[in-house]
Motif scaffolding. Structure first.
Motif, PDB file in Angstrom:
ATOM      1  N   PHE A  97       0.783  -1.279   0.024  1.00 29.36           N
ATOM      2  CA  PHE A  97      -0.013   0.189   0.152  1.00 29.36           C
ATOM      3  C   PHE A  97       0.773   1.427   0.008  1.00 29.36           C
ATOM      4  O   PHE A  97       1.898   1.267   0.673  1.00 29.36           O
ATOM      5  CB  PHE A  97      -0.856  -0.018   1.280  1.00 29.36           C
ATOM      6  CG  PHE A  97      -2.018  -0.818   1.060  1.00 29.36           C
ATOM      7  CD1 PHE A  97      -3.020  -0.605   0.004  1.00 29.36           C
ATOM      8  CD2 PHE A  97      -2.294  -1.751   2.069  1.00 29.36           C
ATOM      9  CE1 PHE A  97      -4.120  -1.534  -0.166  1.00 29.36           C
ATOM     10  CE2 PHE A  97      -3.583  -2.674   1.950  1.00 29.36           C
ATOM     11  CZ  PHE A  97      -4.204  -2.375   0.944  1.00 29.36           C
ATOM     12  N   ARG A 143       4.444   0.630   1.538  1.00 33.70           N
ATOM     13  CA  ARG A 143       4.714  -0.259   2.579  1.00 33.70           C
ATOM     14  C   ARG A 143       4.149  -1.690   2.319  1.00 33.70           C
ATOM     15  O   ARG A 143       3.228  -1.688   1.679  1.00 33.70           O
ATOM     16  CB  ARG A 143       3.885   0.170   3.862  1.00 33.70           C
ATOM     17  CG  ARG A 143       4.629  -0.293   5.366  1.00 33.70           C
ATOM     18  CD  ARG A 143       3.990   0.942   6.508  1.00 33.70           C
ATOM     19  NE  ARG A 143       2.859   0.945   6.477  1.00 33.70           N
ATOM     20  CZ  ARG A 143       2.073  -0.245   7.240  1.00 33.70           C
ATOM     21  NH1 ARG A 143       2.709  -1.091   7.970  1.00 33.70           N
ATOM     22  NH2 ARG A 143       0.818  -0.008   7.310  1.00 33.70           N
ATOM     23  N   ILE A 184       2.423  -5.139   2.788  1.00 35.41           N
ATOM     24  CA  ILE A 184       1.472  -5.500   3.910  1.00 35.41           C
ATOM     25  C   ILE A 184       1.312  -7.046   3.801  1.00 35.41           C
ATOM     26  O   ILE A 184       1.195  -7.752   5.023  1.00 35.41           O
ATOM     27  CB  ILE A 184       0.084  -4.920   3.381  1.00 35.41           C
ATOM     28  CG1 ILE A 184       0.044  -3.351   3.514  1.00 35.41           C
ATOM     29  CG2 ILE A 184      -0.928  -5.543   4.266  1.00 35.41           C
ATOM     30  CD1 ILE A 184       0.415  -2.693   4.737  1.00 35.41           C
ATOM     31  N   PRO A 188      -3.963 -10.964  14.641  1.00 38.36           N
ATOM     32  CA  PRO A 188      -4.233  -9.551  15.093  1.00 38.36           C
ATOM     33  C   PRO A 188      -4.670  -8.680  14.142  1.00 38.36           C
ATOM     34  O   PRO A 188      -4.519  -8.769  12.885  1.00 38.36           O
ATOM     35  CB  PRO A 188      -2.806  -9.343  15.652  1.00 38.36           C
ATOM     36  CG  PRO A 188      -1.811 -10.477  15.331  1.00 38.36           C
ATOM     37  CD  PRO A 188      -2.696 -11.257  14.411  1.00 38.36           C
ATOM     38  N   SER A 189      -5.202  -7.592  14.839  1.00 37.26           N
ATOM     39  CA  SER A 189      -5.816  -6.383  13.894  1.00 37.26           C
ATOM     40  C   SER A 189      -4.660  -5.635  13.084  1.00 37.26           C
ATOM     41  O   SER A 189      -3.525  -5.645  13.714  1.00 37.26           O
ATOM     42  CB  SER A 189      -6.309  -5.404  14.825  1.00 37.26           C
ATOM     43  OG  SER A 189      -6.863  -4.403  13.982  1.00 37.26           O
ATOM     44  N   GLY A 190      -5.082  -5.457  11.906  1.00 41.24           N
ATOM     45  CA  GLY A 190      -3.839  -4.837  11.009  1.00 41.24           C
ATOM     46  C   GLY A 190      -2.908  -5.834  10.354  1.00 41.24           C
ATOM     47  O   GLY A 190      -1.850  -5.482   9.647  1.00 41.24           O
ATOM     48  N   SER A 191      -3.260  -7.190  10.565  1.00 47.71           N
ATOM     49  CA  SER A 191      -2.023  -8.010  10.224  1.00 47.71           C
ATOM     50  C   SER A 191      -2.292  -8.190   8.548  1.00 47.71           C
ATOM     51  O   SER A 191      -1.518  -9.230   7.913  1.00 47.71           O
ATOM     52  CB  SER A 191      -2.150  -9.435  10.992  1.00 47.71           C
ATOM     53  OG  SER A 191      -3.577  -9.906  10.716  1.00 47.71           O
ATOM     54  N   GLY A 192      -3.267  -8.053   8.013  1.00 46.26           N
ATOM     55  CA  GLY A 192      -3.443  -8.218   6.419  1.00 46.26           C
ATOM     56  C   GLY A 192      -4.699  -9.063   6.060  1.00 46.26           C
ATOM     57  O   GLY A 192      -4.740  -9.338   4.772  1.00 46.26           O
ATOM     58  N   LYS A 193      -5.411  -9.558   7.015  1.00 52.50           N
ATOM     59  CA  LYS A 193      -6.636 -10.518   6.751  1.00 52.50           C
ATOM     60  C   LYS A 193      -7.429  -9.880   5.704  1.00 52.50           C
ATOM     61  O   LYS A 193      -7.681 -10.410   4.407  1.00 52.50           O
ATOM     62  CB  LYS A 193      -7.307 -10.854   7.818  1.00 52.50           C
ATOM     63  CG  LYS A 193      -6.366 -11.428   8.740  1.00 52.50           C
ATOM     64  CD  LYS A 193      -7.111 -11.686  10.346  1.00 52.50           C
ATOM     65  CE  LYS A 193      -7.888 -10.603  10.916  1.00 52.50           C
ATOM     66  NZ  LYS A 193      -7.193  -9.624  11.391  1.00 52.50           N
ATOM     67  N   THR A 194      -8.040  -8.818   5.684  1.00 52.40           N
ATOM     68  CA  THR A 194      -8.984  -8.313   4.968  1.00 52.40           C
ATOM     69  C   THR A 194      -8.428  -8.075   3.568  1.00 52.40           C
ATOM     70  O   THR A 194      -9.071  -8.411   2.606  1.00 52.40           O
ATOM     71  CB  THR A 194      -9.582  -6.844   5.534  1.00 52.40           C
ATOM     72  OG1 THR A 194     -10.469  -7.100   6.769  1.00 52.40           O
ATOM     73  CG2 THR A 194     -10.544  -6.315   4.678  1.00 52.40           C
ATOM     74  N   THR A 195      -7.135  -7.485   3.646  1.00 52.88           N
ATOM     75  CA  THR A 195      -6.541  -7.061   2.433  1.00 52.88           C
ATOM     76  C   THR A 195      -6.407  -8.607   1.512  1.00 52.88           C
ATOM     77  O   THR A 195      -6.742  -8.538   0.307  1.00 52.88           O
ATOM     78  CB  THR A 195      -4.783  -6.744   2.687  1.00 52.88           C
ATOM     79  OG1 THR A 195      -4.990  -5.671   3.633  1.00 52.88           O
ATOM     80  CG2 THR A 195      -4.399  -6.448   1.359  1.00 52.88           C
ATOM     81  N   GLU A 216     -15.258 -11.357   9.256  1.00 59.23           N
ATOM     82  CA  GLU A 216     -15.971 -11.212  10.353  1.00 59.23           C
ATOM     83  C   GLU A 216     -17.319 -10.944  10.306  1.00 59.23           C
ATOM     84  O   GLU A 216     -17.985 -10.046  10.699  1.00 59.23           O
ATOM     85  CB  GLU A 216     -15.313  -9.846  11.110  1.00 59.23           C
ATOM     86  CG  GLU A 216     -13.673  -9.900  11.134  1.00 59.23           C
ATOM     87  CD  GLU A 216     -13.111  -9.091  12.102  1.00 59.23           C
ATOM     88  OE1 GLU A 216     -13.671  -8.831  13.199  1.00 59.23           O
ATOM     89  OE2 GLU A 216     -12.078  -8.629  11.839  1.00 59.23           O
ATOM     90  N   HIS A 247     -12.457 -13.097  14.666  1.00 60.80           N
ATOM     91  CA  HIS A 247     -11.773 -13.419  15.774  1.00 60.80           C
ATOM     92  C   HIS A 247     -12.513 -13.899  16.931  1.00 60.80           C
ATOM     93  O   HIS A 247     -12.098 -13.698  18.154  1.00 60.80           O
ATOM     94  CB  HIS A 247     -11.646 -11.635  16.432  1.00 60.80           C
ATOM     95  CG  HIS A 247     -10.727 -10.790  15.643  1.00 60.80           C
ATOM     96  ND1 HIS A 247     -10.988  -9.720  15.131  1.00 60.80           N
ATOM     97  CD2 HIS A 247      -9.570 -11.020  15.690  1.00 60.80           C
ATOM     98  CE1 HIS A 247      -9.954  -9.289  14.421  1.00 60.80           C
ATOM     99  NE2 HIS A 247      -8.835 -10.111  14.570  1.00 60.80           N
TER     100      HIS A 247
HETATM  101  N1  ATP Z   1      -6.152   1.189   1.519  1.00 62.28           N
HETATM  102  C1  ATP Z   1      -5.267   1.228   2.184  1.00 62.28           C
HETATM  103  N2  ATP Z   1      -4.150   2.088   2.098  1.00 62.28           N
HETATM  104  C2  ATP Z   1      -2.836   2.080   2.975  1.00 62.28           C
HETATM  105  N3  ATP Z   1      -3.065   1.236   4.023  1.00 62.28           N
HETATM  106  C3  ATP Z   1      -4.057   0.181   4.021  1.00 62.28           C
HETATM  107  C4  ATP Z   1      -5.198   0.157   3.513  1.00 62.28           C
HETATM  108  N4  ATP Z   1      -5.896  -0.871   3.634  1.00 62.28           N
HETATM  109  C5  ATP Z   1      -5.101  -1.151   4.731  1.00 62.28           C
HETATM  110  N5  ATP Z   1      -4.169  -0.791   5.095  1.00 62.28           N
HETATM  111  C6  ATP Z   1      -3.108  -1.412   6.033  1.00 62.28           C
HETATM  112  O1  ATP Z   1      -2.985  -2.556   5.662  1.00 62.28           O
HETATM  113  C7  ATP Z   1      -2.551  -3.325   6.864  1.00 62.28           C
HETATM  114  C8  ATP Z   1      -3.386  -4.618   6.906  1.00 62.28           C
HETATM  115  O2  ATP Z   1      -4.885  -4.105   6.948  1.00 62.28           O
HETATM  116  P1  ATP Z   1      -6.280  -5.044   6.989  1.00 62.28           P
HETATM  117  O3  ATP Z   1      -7.437  -4.446   6.830  1.00 62.28           O
HETATM  118  O4  ATP Z   1      -5.875  -6.014   5.805  1.00 62.28           O
HETATM  119  O5  ATP Z   1      -5.940  -5.861   8.331  1.00 62.28           O
HETATM  120  P2  ATP Z   1      -6.724  -6.962   8.981  1.00 62.28           P
HETATM  121  O6  ATP Z   1      -5.883  -8.054   9.434  1.00 62.28           O
HETATM  122  O7  ATP Z   1      -8.182  -6.911   8.260  1.00 62.28           O
HETATM  123  O8  ATP Z   1      -7.301  -6.046  10.332  1.00 62.28           O
HETATM  124  P3  ATP Z   1      -8.692  -6.123  11.197  1.00 62.28           P
HETATM  125  O9  ATP Z   1      -8.704  -7.514  11.985  1.00 62.28           O
HETATM  126  O10 ATP Z   1      -8.394  -4.971  12.159  1.00 62.28           O
HETATM  127  O11 ATP Z   1      -9.725  -5.970  10.476  1.00 62.28           O
HETATM  128  C9  ATP Z   1      -2.824  -2.144   8.271  1.00 62.28           C
HETATM  129  O12 ATP Z   1      -1.863  -1.718   8.527  1.00 62.28           O
HETATM  130  C10 ATP Z   1      -3.897  -1.084   7.290  1.00 62.28           C
HETATM  131  O13 ATP Z   1      -3.486  -0.032   8.000  1.00 62.28           O
END
Ligand code: ATP
Ligand code: MG
Length: 443
Positions: A16, A23, A25, A44-51, A172, A205
């Motif tokens: 991203f 950075r 991800i 954990p939150s922010g680990s990249g699951k949704t991505t 989720e 979670h």
């Molecule tokens: N569009 C974006 N632009 C820049 N950074 C992003 C973007 N979307 C997500 N990120 C970053 O990418 C990382 C992974 O985000 P992601 O949403 O995949 O996490 P997650 O594991 O789903 O977290 P959660 O459990 O909180 O939903 C995070 O550090 C987030 O800040």
């Protein structure tokens, strides 16, 4: 494509941001999801699951690596291919993305509109049946803002499943729901998915629903760790606490929040542990491991072009070497028992050295007795020690009479050493389960 694999990710990276803000991800994500499989992703939150989920859903462009969804490569996919892939995917997100100007029924119908085979009345009937199966029969004409969170989530599930998707991606889906509603929603998804034979990849979670998973994977800092790695790591963390004499004191001092978090973590660890044990049980149960050992042994004989192959194991109680697998002419079972220090096999087990003997009858350690008993004529021998993971010799593999005029070569020896190393691990696990089952095996 392998027909049974609906998701194949190989070395997927994702970034991203631009320039100095760029950075990474996701790092080197490799995973598979089989047809009909329910895989839960935690982390954990922010680990990249949704991505990762949005990449798999064709909702985000793939940057690096290969991702095959239902047989379609997403690398370089244009709009048409993305649209085709999305048709086979049902999405259930936390923010259920219902359209607020449409009723529950219309929201569900919208999702079938993409599928000409469900056009018109047929589509409406299907939408109604699906809403009924998620317990929303009496609320089909309600608008989303007239529904509770759990009811909206059920509409979202009906919408995700109505067009018979091959894959359901759920992010989720229970996060906004209380315990009972969350469980209901997941049960509905689980049952419908099993009925329709589609795969589910679900981020959650919520530890209470982990038990519907066929497999749990873990995302940590953009890296997927294998299930067993996650279990090992978590168990080690737990054991670390256990070694601490202060465990009792530390727990008594935890705040309620920290305690509940620990309780949650521990439940999750143990659920995963139970799953691992179940997996091991299935794997090592009955004759499965025996068959595997036999098949592998015969295969190494085949690869080295040996006429015969024998796998000897050390019996600690009697001090003998006995043949766990012994290949014979007619395929009948043959049990050979020899004293542990005797002959070529004894020497190999005792010294841990490999012996490659081009002419058996001239070798001082060769014992003709077995040949005399079986009527077989040994010409050349390759014998390799088998060690357990602690490096202790527990047996040997013996290859007899390379086919053709040559004796065993250096290549055969190298293949054999590789085989012996793997066999050591497998046999160690067999010995442990055999001892556990009370089988007559000792060391
Ligand atoms: N569009 C974006 N632009 C820049 N950074 C992003 C973007 N979307 C997500 N990120 C970053 O990418 C990382 C992974 O985000 P992601 O949403 O995949 O996490 P997650 O594991 O789903 O977290 P959660 O459990 O909180 O939903 C995070 O550090 C987030 O800040
Ligand atoms: Mg997320």
């Amino acid at each position: 494509m392998d027909k049974n694999l609906l998701i194949i990710a190989d070395s997927v990276n994702h970034f991203f941001g631009r320039g100095s803000l760029r950075r990474q991800i996701l790092f080197d994500i490799t995973c598979r999801v089989e047809e009909g499989e329910i895989v839960i992703m935690t982390g954990p939150s922010g680990s990249g699951k949704t991505t990762l989920l949005t990449l798999m859903g064709g909702l985000r462009a793939l940057q690096e690596g290969s991702l095959k969804i239902n047989g379609c490569e997403m690398q370089g996919a244009g709009r048409a291919r993305l649209r085709a892939v999305r048709k086979d995917i049902g999405y259930v997100f936390q923010a259920h993305n219902l359209l607020y100007s449409l009723t529950a029924r219309e929201n569900v119908e919208m999702s079938i509109a993409l599928h000409p085979e469900f056009a018109g009345k047929k589509g409406r009937k299907r939408a109604e049946a699906m809403l009924e199966s998620v317990g929303m029969k009496t609320r089909m004409s309600h608008y989303p803002n007239q529904l509770s969170g759990g009811q909206r989530q059920r509409v979202a599930i009906a919408r995700a499943l109505v067009a018979n998707p091959r894959i359901i991606l759920a992010d989720e889906p229970t996060a906004a729901l209380d315990k009972k509603a969350g469980r209901d929603v997941v049960d509905i998804m689980h049952n419908l998915a099993k009925k329709q034979g589609c795969s589910i990849l679900m981020v959650t979670h919520d530890n209470r629903i982990l038990n519907i998973a066929d497999r749990i994977i873990n995302m940590e800092d953009g890296r997927l760790c294998s299930f067993t790695q996650a279990v090992t790591d978590q168990l080690q963390a737990l054991l670390h606490i256990r070694q601490d004499d202060e465990l009792l004191r530390r727990i008594s001092q935890l705040s309620t929040d920290d305690f509940l978090r620990l309780l949650d973590e521990t439940t999750k660890t143990h659920l995963q542990f139970l799953q691992a044990v179940q997996l091991v049980d299935t794997f090592t149960s009955g004759a499965m491991l025996d068959t595997l050992i036999e098949a592998f042994t015969l295969k190494i004989g085949q690869i080295s072009e040996a006429e015969r192959v024998t796998l000897f194991l050390l019996d600690g109680a009697t001090g003998e070497l006995w043949s766990k697998v012994a290949q014979t002419e007619g395929g009948e079972r043959l049990e050979i028992r020899i004293p542990r220090n005797a002959g070529i096999v004894g020497h190999v087990v005792e010294t841990g050295e490999c012996l490659n003997i081009p002419d058996a009858y001239t070798h001082p350690l060769f014992n003709r007795e077995v040949d005399e008993k079986t009527g077989y004529r040994t010409r050349n021998i390759l014998c390799l020690p088998i060690r357990d993971t602690g490096g202790i010799a527990i047996g040997a593999v013996q290859l007899l009479n390379r086919k053709g005029s040559q004796a065993f070569s250096g290549d055969d020896e190298r293949e054999g050493v590789n085989f012996a190393a793997s066999m050591g691990v497998i046999l160690e696990s067999w010995l442990k389960t055999a001892a556990h089952d009370g089988k007559a095996v000792s060391r």
